[in-house]
Design an enzyme around this catalytic site. Structure first.
Site, mmCIF file in Angstrom:
data_model
loop_
_atom_site.group_PDB
_atom_site.id
_atom_site.type_symbol
_atom_site.label_atom_id
_atom_site.label_comp_id
_atom_site.label_asym_id
_atom_site.label_seq_id
_atom_site.Cartn_x
_atom_site.Cartn_y
_atom_site.Cartn_z
ATOM 1 N N GLU A 21 32.769 50.064 31.735
ATOM 2 C CA GLU A 21 32.063 48.799 31.484
ATOM 3 C C GLU A 21 30.556 48.893 31.706
ATOM 4 O OE1 GLU A 21 34.177 45.915 33.866
ATOM 5 O OE2 GLU A 21 36.084 46.374 32.911
ATOM 6 N N GLU B 97 44.080 49.097 28.570
ATOM 7 C CA GLU B 97 44.415 48.005 29.507
ATOM 8 C C GLU B 97 44.970 46.791 28.772
ATOM 9 O OE1 GLU B 97 41.186 46.952 32.146
ATOM 10 O OE2 GLU B 97 40.641 49.040 32.503
HETATM 11 O O1 G3I Z 1 44.433 44.349 48.362
HETATM 12 C C1 G3I Z 1 43.909 43.088 48.779
HETATM 13 C C2 G3I Z 1 44.915 42.420 49.619
HETATM 14 O O2 G3I Z 1 45.113 43.179 50.797
HETATM 15 C C3 G3I Z 1 44.433 41.004 49.944
HETATM 16 O O3 G3I Z 1 45.458 40.331 50.619
HETATM 17 C C4 G3I Z 1 44.076 40.235 48.660
HETATM 18 C C5 G3I Z 1 43.479 38.880 48.960
HETATM 19 O O4 G3I Z 1 43.072 38.266 47.778
HETATM 20 O O5 G3I Z 1 43.131 40.968 47.970
HETATM 21 C C6 G3I Z 1 43.648 42.233 47.572
HETATM 22 O O6 G3I Z 1 42.772 42.945 46.759
HETATM 23 C C7 G3I Z 1 42.542 42.428 45.470
HETATM 24 C C8 G3I Z 1 43.194 43.346 44.442
HETATM 25 O O7 G3I Z 1 42.811 42.970 43.133
HETATM 26 C C9 G3I Z 1 44.724 43.322 44.513
HETATM 27 O O8 G3I Z 1 45.199 42.031 44.269
HETATM 28 C C10 G3I Z 1 41.037 42.401 45.262
HETATM 29 O O9 G3I Z 1 40.481 41.416 46.112
HETATM 30 C C11 G3I Z 1 40.697 42.092 43.834
HETATM 31 O O10 G3I Z 1 39.296 42.244 43.631
HETATM 32 C C12 G3I Z 1 41.414 43.073 42.932
HETATM 33 O O11 G3I Z 1 41.127 42.729 41.594
HETATM 34 C C13 G3I Z 1 41.266 43.780 40.660
HETATM 35 C C14 G3I Z 1 40.002 43.819 39.794
HETATM 36 O O12 G3I Z 1 40.155 44.766 38.751
HETATM 37 C C15 G3I Z 1 38.768 44.206 40.608
HETATM 38 O O13 G3I Z 1 38.873 45.513 41.100
HETATM 39 C C16 G3I Z 1 42.495 43.497 39.799
HETATM 40 O O14 G3I Z 1 43.677 43.623 40.590
HETATM 41 C C17 G3I Z 1 42.555 44.511 38.650
HETATM 42 O O15 G3I Z 1 43.596 44.164 37.768
HETATM 43 C C18 G3I Z 1 41.234 44.481 37.892
HETATM 44 O O16 G3I Z 1 41.301 45.481 36.887
HETATM 45 C C19 G3I Z 1 40.202 45.533 35.980
HETATM 46 C C20 G3I Z 1 40.010 46.985 35.590
HETATM 47 O O17 G3I Z 1 39.821 47.795 36.741
HETATM 48 C C21 G3I Z 1 38.791 47.110 34.651
HETATM 49 N N1 G3I Z 1 38.966 46.261 33.488
HETATM 50 C C22 G3I Z 1 39.251 44.851 33.760
HETATM 51 C C23 G3I Z 1 40.473 44.728 34.675
HETATM 52 C C24 G3I Z 1 40.819 43.267 34.935
HETATM 53 O O18 G3I Z 1 39.769 42.627 35.609
#
Ligand code: G3I
Length: 392
Positions: A174, A293
């Site tokens: 990105e 994705e």
């Molecule tokens: O692991 C912690 C957990 O311990 C805690 O209880 C919880 C509280 O909200 O947060 C958890 O972490 C979160 C994680 O997802 C798992 O749910 C993070 O805060 C959150 O930022 C994270 O979001 C991820 C996001 O990327 C940012 O990294 C999404 O799961 C993931 O699907 C998303 O993936 C991205 C790709 O990498 C790039 N392209 C877009 C795609 C969707 O946004």
């Protein structure tokens, strides 16, 4: 409206008719939502997505989270049945792997790499360089003086740790954001701020050194629709890839995320000819293509589950029919496998509170119309030469 654009409402209607006409023959799930069994005579047979893709020398796989895969044995069993590739959804990101500045937390990623090996799945990494999901310490510790060292060291350690186990790495994720109004459409990431546009090339070269076998991917979103905003993004991505190729940068694949219907029901902006032309341009640079994705946001779709599932399936089918037609496309990865674990539950919840249904399997792990749509596009895809999805 451009010549090849099909009004989405009409396509959804036609798909609806197809479903009705198929009646029993198209009953989608092994069990209905309430768990009662149903006769299943699917249009495209019972073979898994893995089998269908493999038949064409394509890859089908999905993203999963360590916490889900390691605790949910039913999901893990479906994963192994349907997928040939595993992508850690978050476990290789800076905020997880570099939670502390001076150590690397490989434990969740290693668990997933071992799961992949045990179940004969390809393993894929994302991302080495991104503009978000940094650990808290990043802001206070990374400066223009040490940014290159930090970046290269991170890539050496992480790509080096998984060397030989990884099919492909999203080296840079990105990097384009037209709204930031930088030359060439580059995003205002910390890396751009500290190192200028060269950070992208630096990252690819470091990744190639650290893991000479992995296919190296530039990965981005917003490349699907025939809108001025996405046309600008496609052009910027093509220019970036051209620049990288002209400098001999080791980039092998364009990763197209394809998060469909992100803003609502914009398949009316889907023009197969536009996507085809874009992918042809990418392939003409000698690059492979991977749909990395894909999922379909149902936030603004009707509440009625049958109607919603038809629209979601139709979006998958429209997009993948074009993407898989291109001989340079080596695989399709959904961003999750089952509706029981998807980022959209948190990020794009429905206003009516109904659970989201963006993925091929429902929350009970039954195959949905979306699964059927992906299966059909894999069945229709032209066969690739064997080994074309690897470096050899
Ligand atoms: O692991 C912690 C957990 O311990 C805690 O209880 C919880 C509280 O909200 O947060 C958890 O972490 C979160 C994680 O997802 C798992 O749910 C993070 O805060 C959150 O930022 C994270 O979001 C991820 C996001 O990327 C940012 O990294 C999404 O799961 C993931 O699907 C998303 O993936 C991205 C790709 O990498 C790039 N392209 C877009 C795609 C969707 O946004």
């Amino acid at each position: 409206m451009p010549k090849n654009r099909v009004p989405f409402g009409r396509r959804a209607f036609l798909l609806g008719l197809g479903v009705l006409a198929g009646a029993g023959a198209l009953a989608v799930a092994d069990r209905s939502e309430d768990g009662t069994s149903r006769t299943t005579l699917t249009m495209s047979g019972e073979g898994s997505l893995r089998e269908r893709a493999t038949r064409k020398s394509l890859i089908y796989g999905a993203a999963a989270r360590y916490k889900t895969l390691s605790t949910d044995s039913d999901l893990a069993a479906s994963f192994v049945k349907e997928c040939a590739m595993l992508v850690p959804e978050n476990e290789l990101k800076w905020n997880v792997i570099r939670a502390q500045p001076n150590s690397f937390n490989f434990a969740p990623g290693d668990w997933m790499a071992n799961f992949a090996k045990k179940h004969d799945l390809l393993f894929r990494g994302t991302p080495l360089v991104w503009y978000k999901s940094f650990p808290k310490w990043f802001e206070s510790k990374v400066t223009s003086q040490n940014a290159e060292k930090m970046l290269v060291e991170h890539i050496e350690k992480v790509a080096g740790h998984y060397a030989g186990k990884i099919h492909s790495w999203d080296v840079v994720n990105e990097a384009i954001n037209i709204e930031d109004k930088n030359p060439d459409g580059l995003r205002n990431s910390p890396w751009l701020k500290f190192l200028g546009p060269d950070y992208i090339e630096i990252a690819f070269r470091a990744a190639a050194q650290a893991d000479p076998q992995a296919l190296l991917v530039y990965n981005d979103y917003g490349l699907e629709y025939d809108t001025p905003a996405e046309t600008a993004r496609r052009n910027a991505v093509l220019k970036l890839l051209e620049r990288l190729k002209s400098k001999g940068t080791p980039v092998h694949i364009l990763g197209v995320q394809a998060h469909l219907l992100r803003r609502g029901n914009e398949m009316s902006d889907f023009n197969p000819a536009t996507v085809k032309a874009f992918l042809d341009d990418v392939a003409s640079m000698g690059l492979k293509i991977m749909i990395t994705e894909i999922d379909v946001t149902d936030e603004k779709l009707p509440k009625d589950v049958a109607a919603r599932d038809r629209i979601v399936a139709s979006a998958y089918e429209d997009y993948l029919s074009v993407a898989l037609e291109n001989p340079a496309t080596i695989g399709v990865l959904t961003w999750g496998l089952s509706d029981r674990s998807t980022w959209l539950t948190k990020n794009k919840p429905r206003a009516d509170g109904a659970p989201v249904r963006p993925l091929p399997l429902d929350a009970q792990l039954n195959r949905k119309l979306a699964w059927q749509a992906i299966a059909r596009t894999l069945d229709k895809a032209p066969e690739r030469p064997s080994q074309h999805q690897t470096r050899t």
